[in-house]
Write an enzyme that holds these catalytic residues in place. Sequence first.
Site, PDB file in Angstrom:
ATOM      1  CB  SER A  13      -0.961  -0.056   1.193  1.00  0.00           C
ATOM      2  OG  SER A  13      -1.995   0.863   1.059  1.00  0.00           O
ATOM      3  CG  ASP A  41      -6.483  -2.920  -3.295  1.00  0.00           C
ATOM      4  OD1 ASP A  41      -7.041  -2.145  -2.496  1.00  0.00           O
ATOM      5  OD2 ASP A  41      -5.325  -3.340  -3.142  1.00  0.00           O
ATOM      6  CG  HIS A  85      -5.492  -2.880   0.786  1.00  0.00           C
ATOM      7  ND1 HIS A  85      -5.113  -2.255  -0.377  1.00  0.00           N
ATOM      8  CD2 HIS A  85      -4.718  -2.327   1.771  1.00  0.00           C
ATOM      9  CE1 HIS A  85      -4.183  -1.356  -0.113  1.00  0.00           C
ATOM     10  NE2 HIS A  85      -3.914  -1.398   1.173  1.00  0.00           N
TER      11      HIS A  85
END
Length: 544
Positions: free
Chosen positions: A260, A486, A514
């Site tokens: 991320s 996602d 995610h």
Amino acid sequence: MTLAALSRRTLTRLTAAAAGTVLLLSGCTDLGGEQESPSASEEESGAGQHAPGEQADLPLDDLGTSAAQDLPSDPASDPAYAEYYEQDIEWGPCEDLMAEDAECGTITVPLAWDDPSQGDIEIAVGRLAGSEQDAGSLVVNPGGPGGSGVDFLESVPYLFSPEVRSAYDVVGFDPRGVSRSAGIECLSDEETDQYRAETAEPGTAEAEEMSQKWGAKIAEACEANSGDVLPYLDTYSTARDMDVLRAALDSEKLDYFGYSYGTYLGSTYADLYADRVGHFVLDGAIDPTITMDELTAGQAEGFEKATSAFVEDCLENADSCPLKGDVEEGKQQLQAFFAAVDENPLDTGDPDRPLTGALARSAVLMLMYGDELWPTGRDALTAGMNGDGEALLNLADQSAGRQDDGSYRTNATYAITAINCLDHPGIADEQWQEQEAERLAEEFPTFGPVMGGDGCAQWPVPPLREPAPISAEGADPILVIGTTGDPATPYEWSVGLAEQLDSGVHMTFEGNGHTAYGRSGGCIEEQVDAYLLEDTVPEDGFTC
């Protein structure tokens, strides 16, 4: 079902990839300033007269200057930085970490990279030593921004294969401003409880007033308690810190795995130090060319799509699903539930902490980070729709890192704002901001209504970085992974980053949730492990 019924693997994976990043939504950290009507000159010039969502040719917020972006020399070979690059880490016990055999230490870095005379800060570091140790050190970042890389070591045994853990020392660190690394201090735990729980109907004058109140309170508290470090928490500075960590680990090149926000940190490092890129894996990628408003809009759409997938799965499991009808009807029932809880918070068993609409949204939002959470989510939502908010409150608390004693394990709630507001400028046109907020609320009705507005308008430090592509020309192959479903880092962002990188290798996981590594069922893990352990680069475009 409460969080106690979730598996250890599920909780640790969530901590790794979602606990901090759930706060990336600007509506959850809305520090917006007062929205004023455009002046006559603005109307004449056409300000705010763009199509909904359109950002081309609109002015961005004025930028400050990062102390770490453009340095006259490479700090690694500059005598002025020798004391930083020559240090060793003194490893010792970890006092507050539930990770067997973990060791902890610190490194020292300059507060202002362009002027070491301004003082130093200490960066907390932890490691899980590999039994073979034949591959060196693999530095990891769990995302956020605001996620603790030291705490992330608790998740490593559940995410990384035994072969990777054996070959590498897995090293995590708390980025500057986060947790143990000069962690910023803002509101008290009690005030944070109030902030997270306070609710008003999205889009109303009451909601705007509430946003202004908390925005000012948070900004003032952060500046009062941590104003000396706030200008130096940008990702350029953290990337420079990461090169000092590389040297302290006696690594000629940096091997790195970022989830991320960790992909933004990793790509920034690669751009600064392309010749020091070793094995790089960027999972759940952020496109460095996007503005704050594009980031918000992408997530609004991503979470709307994820909500549809969750509702569809719920309806397919009718025996445990409180929703009825088709997907659109199910989403409307979910939105009606939020509105009802806005008006009448639910009992949770704790008279001091009812489930408010804000907390209910946080709980359901967290479910979008992994479809492995959906069965628990169905049970919690069923209980909530039957008047019992305890399970949803537990989920909301997990998303914010709130512990049973009422304390917060990290400062991620505020660190994410401090870092994002430096890294991502937004559109400066206030009328456009109002129109964009209306568009998000209309097009993405589940979470869009709480995501509009300039989330950094009241922040005391201006943004320091212009959106721009990253090429990292000359770097060794960099793996970029995107998950088609996602919600937090939409798939298109991974495509964009991989195309920009001179040596980007794009991989696709067709699934919901995610990030991919550690939750793809083995297909992504197999390819990544071969890259980390055998230098086997996956085929560009690999999909599973």
